[in-house]
Design a protein around this motif. Structure first.
Motif, PDB file in Angstrom:
ATOM      1  N   LEU A   1       0.828  -1.202   0.000  1.00 17.61           N
ATOM      2  CA  LEU A   1       0.000   0.000   0.000  1.00 17.61           C
ATOM      3  C   LEU A   1       0.863   1.253   0.000  1.00 17.61           C
ATOM      4  O   LEU A   1       0.449   2.312  -0.474  1.00 17.61           O
ATOM      5  CB  LEU A   1      -0.910   0.012   1.238  1.00 17.61           C
ATOM      6  N   GLU A   2       2.053   1.137   0.556  1.00 12.63           N
ATOM      7  CA  GLU A   2       2.946   2.294   0.631  1.00 12.63           C
ATOM      8  C   GLU A   2       3.621   2.554  -0.722  1.00 12.63           C
ATOM      9  O   GLU A   2       4.042   3.678  -0.993  1.00 12.63           O
ATOM     10  CB  GLU A   2       4.035   2.059   1.691  1.00 12.63           C
ATOM     11  N   ASP A   3       3.725   1.524  -1.542  1.00 17.02           N
ATOM     12  CA  ASP A   3       4.403   1.640  -2.843  1.00 17.02           C
ATOM     13  C   ASP A   3       3.320   1.875  -3.907  1.00 17.02           C
ATOM     14  O   ASP A   3       2.802   0.929  -4.516  1.00 17.02           O
ATOM     15  CB  ASP A   3       5.190   0.339  -3.100  1.00 17.02           C
ATOM     16  N   LEU A   4       3.005   3.140  -4.120  1.00 17.03           N
ATOM     17  CA  LEU A   4       1.870   3.457  -4.998  1.00 17.03           C
ATOM     18  C   LEU A   4       2.127   3.027  -6.439  1.00 17.03           C
ATOM     19  O   LEU A   4       1.188   2.660  -7.156  1.00 17.03           O
ATOM     20  CB  LEU A   4       1.545   4.947  -4.908  1.00 17.03           C
ATOM     21  N   ASP A   5       3.401   3.046  -6.853  1.00 18.12           N
ATOM     22  CA  ASP A   5       3.702   2.588  -8.224  1.00 18.12           C
ATOM     23  C   ASP A   5       3.335   1.111  -8.394  1.00 18.12           C
ATOM     24  O   ASP A   5       2.888   0.700  -9.465  1.00 18.12           O
ATOM     25  CB  ASP A   5       5.189   2.789  -8.547  1.00 18.12           C
ATOM     26  N   SER A   6       3.526   0.332  -7.314  1.00 19.32           N
ATOM     27  CA  SER A   6       3.186  -1.095  -7.417  1.00 19.32           C
ATOM     28  C   SER A   6       1.666  -1.254  -7.592  1.00 19.32           C
ATOM     29  O   SER A   6       1.204  -2.157  -8.287  1.00 19.32           O
ATOM     30  CB  SER A   6       3.683  -1.877  -6.193  1.00 19.32           C
TER      31      SER A   6
END
Ligand SMILES: NC(=O)c1ccc[n+]([C@@H]2O[C@H](COP(=O)([O-])OP(=O)(O)OC[C@H]3O[C@@H](n4cnc5c(N)ncnc54)[C@H](OP(=O)(O)O)[C@@H]3O)[C@@H](O)[C@H]2O)c1
Length: 304
Positions: free
Chosen positions: A52-57
């Motif tokens: 959730l913290e890695d918006l690109d993922s």
């Protein structure tokens, strides 16, 4: 359809993944650990590493799919504001990747978050603006950008084998205190749904949901909390007692606020619009089954 599922390794998400695969969809499941990835592969899903913290993922997962079901949430009730904010950012990122495509995005919310106007909360009731979780507002804003974003509201008890939500928390408090309590007259009500019925509804909303609409995954419209306390008392073989509302925080801690809410909810419109029919046991029947209290039996066996 190829469906990107966040929270695919969670209590509800695993049931959603199974439901989708059983219905012939392909699943791309978000995993943030090796263990999560392994469990997804075992379930027949493809793995998308991220968080959730890695918006690109999240963007790349959504971009690679025909639709998105978002069930991930950081369940840190002691730090709820940042968890709610992370959820809002995640929904914006997922929606951004789907913009202009009419691909469905289903986000998860709660029936207790609805501002109830009548005897039962309905799908038409707006979200309570005073609550920090803004999943619904984020999804409704996306629906204005040609994204088929819909809201699936779940009741405070989504129950079934593997439940680690509010009801197991109430069970552990009752075990620790040696009594199963309710607040006041215990007539305030909680709605509930079985996780397999909820999973089926996610699929129906994915396949047939309308942009901007809210749906209620509610099977039991409102169980008096006194009955929930009684079922817990039976399961643990401890007395069932009344606590005053002033004693709520002391006895229950953070969950006291939720257990005191009267939040009955309807799913009549959802059933009518999507043909959803819950078929699994209700919460009290599920609590009467052994799995909620297996560890109690195991402890008794190990005590000899
Ligand atoms: N269970 C209920 O009774 C209930 C009731 C009302 C509403 N809801 C809502 O329904 C949704 C699903 O609930 P649940 O009971 O299935 O929750 P859960 O069992 O706690 O699962 C949470 C899921 O979110 C993932 N997750 C948590 N933090 C993450 C992060 N930082 N990055 C990526 N993934 C993350 C978890 O991944 P890991 O496996 O890696 O931890 C897991 O897949 C949530 O929105 C919840 O608030 C649940």
């Amino acid at each position: 359809m190829r469906v990107f599922v966040t929270g695919a390794t969670g209590f509800i998400g695993t049931a959603v993944v199974q439901e989708l695969i059983d219905a012939g969809h392909q699943v791309l499941g978000l995993a943030r650990s090796d263990a999560g990835a392994k469990s997804l592969i075992a379930a027949g899903a493809q793995v998308h590493r991220g968080s959730l913290e890695d918006l690109d993922s999240l963007r790349s997962g959504a971009a690679a799919a025909d639709g998105v079901i978002h069930t991930a949430f950081i369940h840190d009730f002691s730090n709820y504001g940042p968890a709610a904010e992370a959820d809002r950012r995640a929904i914006d990122a997922l929606g951004g990747a789907l913009a202009g495509s009419d691909r469905p995005l289903i986000i998860t919310s709660g029936t207790l978050l609805a501002q109830r106007k009548g005897p039962l909360a309905t799908e038409e009731d707006a979200p309570n603006p005073n609550f920090p979780r803004k999943s619904e507002e984020a999804a409704i804003a996306l629906a204005a950008h040609r994204i088929r974003a819909s809201v699936l509201r779940l009741p405070p008890s989504v129950h079934g084998n593997g439940d680690h939500g509010f009801v197991p928390h109430l069970i552990s408090i009752a075990r620790e205190k040696g009594v199963s309590a309710y607040l006041g007259d215990g007539l305030n009500r909680w709605p509930a749904v079985h996780r397999l019925d909820a999973a089926h509804l996610y699929r129906l909303v994915l396949e047939k949901g309308t942009a901007g609409a809210s749906y209620h995954g509610v099977s039991d419209e409102g169980i008096p909390t006194r009955e929930i306390a009684a079922a817990i008392g039976r399961g643990l073989d401890v007395p069932v007692v009344r606590k005053s509302r002033e004693e709520a925080a002391d006895h229950f801690g953070w969950i006291g606020h939720f257990f005191g809410i009267d939040g009955p909810a309807s799913s009549a419109q959802t059933r009518e619009r999507l043909g959803w029919r819950p078929v699994q046991p209700g919460l009290i029947a599920d609590l009467n089954a052994e799995h909620y209290f297996e560890h109690v039996a195991e402890a008794a066996v190990s005590r000899g």
